[in-house]
Scaffold this motif. Sequence first.
Motif, PDB file in Angstrom:
ATOM      1  N   MET A 314       0.816  -1.178  -0.028  1.00  0.00           N
ATOM      2  CA  MET A 314       0.008   0.263  -0.007  1.00  0.00           C
ATOM      3  C   MET A 314       0.760   1.126  -0.013  1.00  0.00           C
ATOM      4  SD  MET A 314      -2.976   1.125   2.729  1.00  0.00           S
ATOM      5  CE  MET A 314      -3.925  -0.344   2.338  1.00  0.00           C
ATOM      6  N   ASP A 315       1.826   1.211   0.746  1.00  0.00           N
ATOM      7  CA  ASP A 315       2.893   2.489   0.877  1.00  0.00           C
ATOM      8  C   ASP A 315       3.627   2.694  -0.438  1.00  0.00           C
ATOM      9  OD1 ASP A 315       2.193   2.930   3.552  1.00  0.00           O
ATOM     10  OD2 ASP A 315       3.948   1.705   4.304  1.00  0.00           O
ATOM     11  N   LEU A 316       3.979   1.355  -1.186  1.00  0.00           N
ATOM     12  CA  LEU A 316       4.659   1.647  -2.360  1.00  0.00           C
ATOM     13  C   LEU A 316       3.684   1.973  -3.338  1.00  0.00           C
ATOM     14  CD1 LEU A 316       7.157   1.261  -4.067  1.00  0.00           C
ATOM     15  CD2 LEU A 316       6.413  -1.219  -4.393  1.00  0.00           C
ATOM     16  N   TYR A 317       2.189   1.685  -3.248  1.00  0.00           N
ATOM     17  CA  TYR A 317       1.402   1.873  -4.253  1.00  0.00           C
ATOM     18  C   TYR A 317       1.164   3.687  -4.259  1.00  0.00           C
ATOM     19  CZ  TYR A 317      -3.422   2.329  -6.150  1.00  0.00           C
ATOM     20  OH  TYR A 317      -4.432   2.461  -6.908  1.00  0.00           O
ATOM     21  N   ARG A 318       1.035   4.289  -2.928  1.00  0.00           N
ATOM     22  CA  ARG A 318       0.723   5.455  -2.878  1.00  0.00           C
ATOM     23  C   ARG A 318       1.909   6.321  -3.220  1.00  0.00           C
ATOM     24  NH1 ARG A 318      -2.056   6.575   3.112  1.00  0.00           N
ATOM     25  NH2 ARG A 318      -2.643   8.318   1.994  1.00  0.00           N
ATOM     26  N   ILE A 319       2.967   5.912  -3.086  1.00  0.00           N
ATOM     27  CA  ILE A 319       4.363   6.688  -3.688  1.00  0.00           C
ATOM     28  C   ILE A 319       4.353   6.882  -5.041  1.00  0.00           C
ATOM     29  CG2 ILE A 319       6.969   6.351  -3.962  1.00  0.00           C
ATOM     30  CD1 ILE A 319       6.976   5.199  -1.077  1.00  0.00           C
ATOM     31  N   ILE A 320       4.050   5.605  -5.946  1.00  0.00           N
ATOM     32  CA  ILE A 320       3.718   5.622  -7.306  1.00  0.00           C
ATOM     33  C   ILE A 320       2.721   6.671  -7.878  1.00  0.00           C
ATOM     34  CG2 ILE A 320       3.416   4.529  -9.284  1.00  0.00           C
ATOM     35  CD1 ILE A 320       4.419   1.888  -7.782  1.00  0.00           C
ATOM     36  N   ILE A 321       1.646   6.722  -6.918  1.00  0.00           N
ATOM     37  CA  ILE A 321       0.641   7.483  -7.207  1.00  0.00           C
ATOM     38  C   ILE A 321       0.983   9.020  -7.020  1.00  0.00           C
ATOM     39  CG2 ILE A 321      -1.528   8.612  -6.265  1.00  0.00           C
ATOM     40  CD1 ILE A 321      -3.128   5.866  -6.341  1.00  0.00           C
ATOM     41  N   ASN A 322       1.669   9.325  -6.114  1.00  0.00           N
ATOM     42  CA  ASN A 322       2.088  10.762  -5.682  1.00  0.00           C
ATOM     43  C   ASN A 322       3.037  11.173  -7.143  1.00  0.00           C
ATOM     44  OD1 ASN A 322       4.271  12.877  -4.771  1.00  0.00           O
ATOM     45  ND2 ASN A 322       2.675  12.745  -3.184  1.00  0.00           N
ATOM     46  N   ILE A 323       3.957  10.367  -7.342  1.00  0.00           N
ATOM     47  CA  ILE A 323       4.910  10.509  -8.355  1.00  0.00           C
ATOM     48  C   ILE A 323       4.009  10.959  -9.953  1.00  0.00           C
ATOM     49  CG2 ILE A 323       6.896   9.890  -9.822  1.00  0.00           C
ATOM     50  CD1 ILE A 323       8.016   8.641  -7.253  1.00  0.00           C
ATOM     51  N   VAL A 324       3.335   9.864 -10.328  1.00  0.00           N
ATOM     52  CA  VAL A 324       2.432   9.931 -11.358  1.00  0.00           C
ATOM     53  C   VAL A 324       1.601  11.189 -11.459  1.00  0.00           C
ATOM     54  CG1 VAL A 324       0.354   8.943 -12.454  1.00  0.00           C
ATOM     55  CG2 VAL A 324       2.359   7.531 -11.630  1.00  0.00           C
ATOM     56  N   PHE A 368      12.605  17.321  -3.052  1.00  0.00           N
ATOM     57  CA  PHE A 368      12.529  16.219  -2.000  1.00  0.00           C
ATOM     58  C   PHE A 368      12.466  16.760  -0.676  1.00  0.00           C
ATOM     59  CE2 PHE A 368      14.103  13.398  -5.645  1.00  0.00           C
ATOM     60  CZ  PHE A 368      12.950  12.416  -5.719  1.00  0.00           C
ATOM     61  N   ASP A 369      12.844  18.234  -0.412  1.00  0.00           N
ATOM     62  CA  ASP A 369      12.877  18.789   0.760  1.00  0.00           C
ATOM     63  C   ASP A 369      11.441  19.118   1.376  1.00  0.00           C
ATOM     64  OD1 ASP A 369      15.514  18.700   0.266  1.00  0.00           O
ATOM     65  OD2 ASP A 369      15.874  20.772  -0.094  1.00  0.00           O
ATOM     66  N   SER A 370      11.588  18.942   2.630  1.00  0.00           N
ATOM     67  CA  SER A 370      10.408  19.077   3.516  1.00  0.00           C
ATOM     68  C   SER A 370       9.752  20.413   3.280  1.00  0.00           C
ATOM     69  CB  SER A 370      10.286  18.797   4.967  1.00  0.00           C
ATOM     70  OG  SER A 370       9.268  18.874   5.644  1.00  0.00           O
ATOM     71  N   HIS A 382      -1.170  16.080  -1.369  1.00  0.00           N
ATOM     72  CA  HIS A 382      -0.663  15.254  -2.247  1.00  0.00           C
ATOM     73  C   HIS A 382      -0.375  13.762  -1.754  1.00  0.00           C
ATOM     74  CE1 HIS A 382      -0.922  18.299  -5.515  1.00  0.00           C
ATOM     75  NE2 HIS A 382      -0.003  18.953  -5.091  1.00  0.00           N
ATOM     76  N   GLY A 383      -1.172  13.203  -1.167  1.00  0.00           N
ATOM     77  CA  GLY A 383      -0.600  12.028  -0.461  1.00  0.00           C
ATOM     78  C   GLY A 383       0.297  12.283   0.617  1.00  0.00           C
ATOM     79  N   TYR A 384       1.447  11.406   0.176  1.00  0.00           N
ATOM     80  CA  TYR A 384       2.581  11.713   1.085  1.00  0.00           C
ATOM     81  C   TYR A 384       3.352  12.802   1.074  1.00  0.00           C
ATOM     82  CZ  TYR A 384       2.133   6.684   2.779  1.00  0.00           C
ATOM     83  OH  TYR A 384       1.733   5.572   3.348  1.00  0.00           O
ATOM     84  N   GLY A 385       3.526  13.322  -0.320  1.00  0.00           N
ATOM     85  CA  GLY A 385       4.504  14.356  -0.400  1.00  0.00           C
ATOM     86  C   GLY A 385       5.829  13.958  -0.815  1.00  0.00           C
TER      87      GLY A 385
END
Length: 421
Positions: A314-324, A368-370, A382-385
């Motif tokens: 699930m975490d990997l899925y949300r990471i990909i969605i964020n980048i997409v 990638f900076d906070s 945007h999800g995780y950011g």
Amino acid sequence: MEVQYIDALITIFQSILFIYIVNYCLEEDKIVKIKELILSVILLSVDGFYITYLLGNLSICIFITHALGILIIYFTFRKNVLNPIIAYSLIYSIVIIWVSTFGNILYVMLDVNSLEDHIANIYITLVYLSQILLFILCFLFKSKIKQIYKLLLDESNSVKYIIIISFFPDFLISLYNISYDIEPVLSRNIIVIALIGFIIFNIIDFRKIKRDSDEIYKLNGILTSKNIELKNIKDNYNLNILSLYELCDMNMYQDASNLLKRIINTYQNSGNVYEKDAEGSSLLSLATKHVIRDDIKVIVYDNANFRLTTMKEMDLYRIIINIVNNAVKAMKNKGTIIAESYEDLNNIVINIANDGEKIPDNIINKIFDSGFTTKNNNNKNHGYGLSIVRELIEKNNGRIKVESNEYMTEFTIVLPINVDA
């Protein structure tokens, strides 16, 4: 005369061994009354000794003794009678194979010419000693015999086949006697005819078993395929629901609506996506479905097994969605996204590329900076950011990098393979 007494004593020991092992294997079906056990030992002893005494050392006596032994077990162990027959056939096969094997070995090892008159006494003594050794071994390793018995119980039609197989050593001994021309003609003919019938019966029966096993194998293959199909449907369903949740959480209601339409009609807009996974059930394809539209083409090459990583799916899925989603904004809702995954020796690599605008050189090292944002990214939900994306990837001992030029922007995620997976 002394040999007859010893034969009778050995027969009694064999009968005790048979009943003891059968009773030991049955567990909860054991006979409670000791009188029935003693009676069954007496009947088996009479069967083993008297038939041979009455008919002589003919091979046919072996079959008669064996068959009567099964009947005695049948009438003695009346509760769940099939199980004791299996146990009896098992211990009978062990004993008869042991006796015939040691008898033949000893007969070959002993030189008749050199020992002359002493050969008979030495041969008989060694055969008896080998049987006593067998009794001891059976009592010591009774638990192993019981394990074999339980394995036989697990096999379908085991009763019929163990009884059939238990007669096979009887035929071997009979053929041995025939080869040394110690059988009368009538007995020899009966044995040969019975053996031919035995072989024909087994060929026909095992051909039927082969057909049944092939059919079962084919059905198991279909069942396995259906199970995989159902699992893919389940995974697809869960990730689609997660996609809808993510899009709604990011207030991307139009995209959520488009995805819902595609879930209802899986063939809608199928021309805008090429997937190596024909069923479209891979994680990459599911994480990019929500952006497919008339002006956006998605190309997916998914060759990695993401379960090999330590990261939750699930975490990997949300990471990909964020980048997409970031890629779609950079493309201004028009262009091509290429998502691929593969495994190298120690890592799983994910590349997500788009043909949108180049990321300026002065900010590419800051994305990638906070807290980093741009004028084109005013919505911070945007999800995780990207900062949390990098943090989560590095927490799983991975790394992420981005490269951008006038023609393409590519995010690369490298995750180590979990050696314990």
